[in-house]
Design a protein around this motif. Structure first.
Motif, PDB file in Angstrom:
ATOM      1  N   SER A 282       0.787  -1.085  -0.061  1.00 20.61           N
ATOM      2  CA  SER A 282      -0.086   0.156  -0.014  1.00 20.61           C
ATOM      3  C   SER A 282       1.003   1.203  -0.136  1.00 20.61           C
ATOM      4  O   SER A 282       1.877   1.295   0.555  1.00 20.61           O
ATOM      5  CB  SER A 282      -0.724   0.038   0.991  1.00 20.61           C
ATOM      6  OG  SER A 282      -0.184  -0.161   2.403  1.00 20.61           O
ATOM      7  N   ASN A 283       0.378   2.272  -0.614  1.00 21.29           N
ATOM      8  CA  ASN A 283       1.134   3.417  -0.786  1.00 21.29           C
ATOM      9  C   ASN A 283       0.296   4.712  -1.003  1.00 21.29           C
ATOM     10  O   ASN A 283      -0.909   4.466  -1.770  1.00 21.29           O
ATOM     11  CB  ASN A 283       2.170   3.361  -2.185  1.00 21.29           C
ATOM     12  CG  ASN A 283       2.577   4.639  -2.324  1.00 21.29           C
ATOM     13  OD1 ASN A 283       3.186   5.323  -1.803  1.00 21.29           O
ATOM     14  ND2 ASN A 283       2.442   4.977  -3.609  1.00 21.29           N
ATOM     15  N   ALA A 284       0.484   5.695  -0.567  1.00 21.03           N
ATOM     16  CA  ALA A 284      -0.440   7.038  -0.347  1.00 21.03           C
ATOM     17  C   ALA A 284       0.088   8.201  -1.699  1.00 21.03           C
ATOM     18  O   ALA A 284      -0.646   8.992  -1.638  1.00 21.03           O
ATOM     19  CB  ALA A 284      -0.416   7.670   0.790  1.00 21.03           C
ATOM     20  N   PHE A 285       1.061   7.899  -2.109  1.00 20.48           N
ATOM     21  CA  PHE A 285       1.915   9.043  -2.955  1.00 20.48           C
ATOM     22  C   PHE A 285       2.218   8.686  -4.324  1.00 20.48           C
ATOM     23  O   PHE A 285       2.433   7.625  -4.537  1.00 20.48           O
ATOM     24  CB  PHE A 285       3.256   9.550  -2.085  1.00 20.48           C
ATOM     25  CG  PHE A 285       2.884   9.838  -0.587  1.00 20.48           C
ATOM     26  CD1 PHE A 285       2.698  11.027  -0.412  1.00 20.48           C
ATOM     27  CD2 PHE A 285       3.434   8.784   0.194  1.00 20.48           C
ATOM     28  CE1 PHE A 285       2.161  11.298   1.102  1.00 20.48           C
ATOM     29  CE2 PHE A 285       3.388   9.026   1.645  1.00 20.48           C
ATOM     30  CZ  PHE A 285       2.647  10.368   2.029  1.00 20.48           C
ATOM     31  N   PRO A 286       1.972   9.676  -5.305  1.00 22.06           N
ATOM     32  CA  PRO A 286       2.430   9.477  -6.403  1.00 22.06           C
ATOM     33  C   PRO A 286       3.638   9.376  -6.865  1.00 22.06           C
ATOM     34  O   PRO A 286       4.176   8.527  -7.872  1.00 22.06           O
ATOM     35  CB  PRO A 286       1.931  10.850  -7.039  1.00 22.06           C
ATOM     36  CG  PRO A 286       1.058  11.594  -6.226  1.00 22.06           C
ATOM     37  CD  PRO A 286       1.505  11.096  -5.023  1.00 22.06           C
ATOM     38  N   TYR A 287       4.660   9.778  -5.828  1.00 20.30           N
ATOM     39  CA  TYR A 287       6.180   9.833  -6.081  1.00 20.30           C
ATOM     40  C   TYR A 287       6.887   9.030  -5.079  1.00 20.30           C
ATOM     41  O   TYR A 287       6.372   9.161  -3.903  1.00 20.30           O
ATOM     42  CB  TYR A 287       6.521  11.139  -6.336  1.00 20.30           C
ATOM     43  CG  TYR A 287       6.338  11.741  -7.641  1.00 20.30           C
ATOM     44  CD1 TYR A 287       6.991  11.762  -9.025  1.00 20.30           C
ATOM     45  CD2 TYR A 287       5.025  12.520  -7.729  1.00 20.30           C
ATOM     46  CE1 TYR A 287       6.331  12.215 -10.068  1.00 20.30           C
ATOM     47  CE2 TYR A 287       4.401  13.234  -8.907  1.00 20.30           C
ATOM     48  CZ  TYR A 287       5.174  13.013 -10.134  1.00 20.30           C
ATOM     49  OH  TYR A 287       4.804  13.706 -11.092  1.00 20.30           O
ATOM     50  N   ALA A 288       7.745   8.309  -5.551  1.00 22.58           N
ATOM     51  CA  ALA A 288       8.727   7.573  -4.573  1.00 22.58           C
ATOM     52  C   ALA A 288       9.371   8.729  -4.026  1.00 22.58           C
ATOM     53  O   ALA A 288       9.703  10.071  -4.079  1.00 22.58           O
ATOM     54  CB  ALA A 288       9.434   6.544  -5.023  1.00 22.58           C
ATOM     55  N   GLU A 289      10.362   8.028  -2.693  1.00 14.56           N
ATOM     56  CA  GLU A 289      10.955   9.181  -1.909  1.00 14.56           C
ATOM     57  C   GLU A 289      12.256   9.653  -2.743  1.00 14.56           C
ATOM     58  O   GLU A 289      12.757  10.604  -2.660  1.00 14.56           O
ATOM     59  CB  GLU A 289      11.591   8.318  -0.748  1.00 14.56           C
ATOM     60  CG  GLU A 289      10.702   8.043   0.201  1.00 14.56           C
ATOM     61  CD  GLU A 289      11.061   7.382   1.505  1.00 14.56           C
ATOM     62  OE1 GLU A 289      12.373   7.045   1.694  1.00 14.56           O
ATOM     63  OE2 GLU A 289      10.270   7.329   2.607  1.00 14.56           O
ATOM     64  N   ASP A 290      12.626   8.759  -3.743  1.00 19.26           N
ATOM     65  CA  ASP A 290      14.060   9.068  -4.694  1.00 19.26           C
ATOM     66  C   ASP A 290      13.146  10.263  -5.945  1.00 19.26           C
ATOM     67  O   ASP A 290      14.019  10.402  -6.717  1.00 19.26           O
ATOM     68  CB  ASP A 290      14.323   7.901  -5.145  1.00 19.26           C
ATOM     69  CG  ASP A 290      13.622   7.102  -6.187  1.00 19.26           C
ATOM     70  OD1 ASP A 290      12.420   7.370  -6.413  1.00 19.26           O
ATOM     71  OD2 ASP A 290      14.005   6.153  -6.844  1.00 19.26           O
ATOM     72  N   GLY A 291      12.019  10.349  -5.939  1.00 19.05           N
ATOM     73  CA  GLY A 291      11.446  11.298  -6.799  1.00 19.05           C
ATOM     74  C   GLY A 291      10.764  10.739  -7.966  1.00 19.05           C
ATOM     75  O   GLY A 291      10.406  11.435  -8.951  1.00 19.05           O
TER      76      GLY A 291
END
Length: 300
Positions: A282-291
């Motif tokens: 599960s993930n809430a964001f369009p982008y990962a931590e590396d952008g």
């Protein structure tokens, strides 16, 4: 002339006196023998008198000496008898006890009303535009009347979500500004029944569970906003990021949904994660931590 014969009476007396005189020496010689015989026979005190004459006190035998040895006396008092104190049985050392952790209090159960008034209050708030590029989109926030949710508080939270470094605005996909009027689109938070009615106007059946995007903006089901999703591995506050990012993604032109890109990978924000993760995380964001943009196969 011849001697006259003594009268018969006097002769008798003289004869007796002479007779005693002759016996006297014999008796004196026999006394020591008699004494020795008496001592030998254990009768050392048998002769207290002889012929009516008291014997010398020094000759009388003294009391027999006793052989018992008397215990020496002392002025010190006799010691009191001491009673031996019983040796106390050592008490077993108590085993160290580990304090049991106090149970955490159960979180207060959130009650979500199924329906509401059907009318809305607009948050009287505004803010600066957030984002690095793209078209400016102004939005307002409305909350259905009669529910325990502040319109102003909800607007502030949505503004933070859109300004998050892993959200759309941080990656040139648009700029967003909170306003109270003259908005380009509206974000409404409504009870499940009201949300269903608004979504149905667009031909979408949300079954009292889902959110939707309509012609004039986004409809957020209050149940999802308050409780999160049973398929999402996170708190409800994190799931709110997914709601806004997913629905605003449609607003900026991403019309189709995505699927899971592979087992163990992050689910795209444009995936309908409430319907199942299919092996993704599960993930809430369009982008990962590396952008990098989190994408997946198009499913609809």
């Amino acid at each position: 002339m011849g001697k006259r014969a003594a009268p018969a009476g006097r002769r008798g007396k003289q004869s007796r006196r002479r007779g005693r005189g002759r016996r006297g020496p014999v008796s004196r010689l026999a006394l020591p023998a008699l004494v020795l015989m008496t001592v030998a026979l254990g009768g050392g005190a048998a002769l207290a008198h002889f012929n009516g004459t008291a014997t010398d006190d020094s000759a009388a035998p003294g009391p027999q000496a006793t052989t018992a040895t008397e215990a020496p006396t002392t002025d010190a008092p006799a010691p009191r008898p001491t009673t031996a104190k019983p040796t106390p049985t050592p008490k077993p050392k108590p085993k160290p006890t580990t304090a049991k952790p106090k149970p955490k209090p159960s979180p207060k159960k959130t009650t979500v009303p199924q329906s509401g008034a059907g009318t809305f209050t607009t948050a009287q708030a505004s803010g600066d535009a957030v984002g690095t590029g793209g078209s400016l989109r102004r939005y307002r926030v409305q909350v259905e009347d009669g529910i325990e949710l502040s319109a102003h508080g909800a607007a502030a939270e949505i503004q933070q979500i859109l300004d998050h470094p892993r959200s759309w605005a941080a990656h040139g996909r648009g700029r967003f500004q909170l306003v109270s009027q003259n908005a380009d689109f509206v974000i409404r938070i409504a009870t499940p029944d009201t949300a269903d009615a608004l979504c149905l106007q667009q031909g979408l059946n949300t079954h009292g569970e889902l959110n939707c995007e309509t012609a004039d903006g986004v409809v957020v089901n209050l149940k999802r906003w308050m409780l999160g999703s049973p398929t999402f591995a996170g708190e409800a506050v994190e799931y709110r990021h997914l709601i806004i990012n997913h629905e605003v993604g449609h607003e900026i032109g991403i019309r189709q949904h995505m699927g899971c890109p592979g087992p163990g990978k992050l689910a795209p924000a444009m995936m309908q994660q409430i319907k199942g993760l299919n092996g993704c995380r599960s993930n809430a964001f369009p982008y990962a931590e590396d952008g990098s943009y989190i994408t997946g196969p198009i499913v609809s």
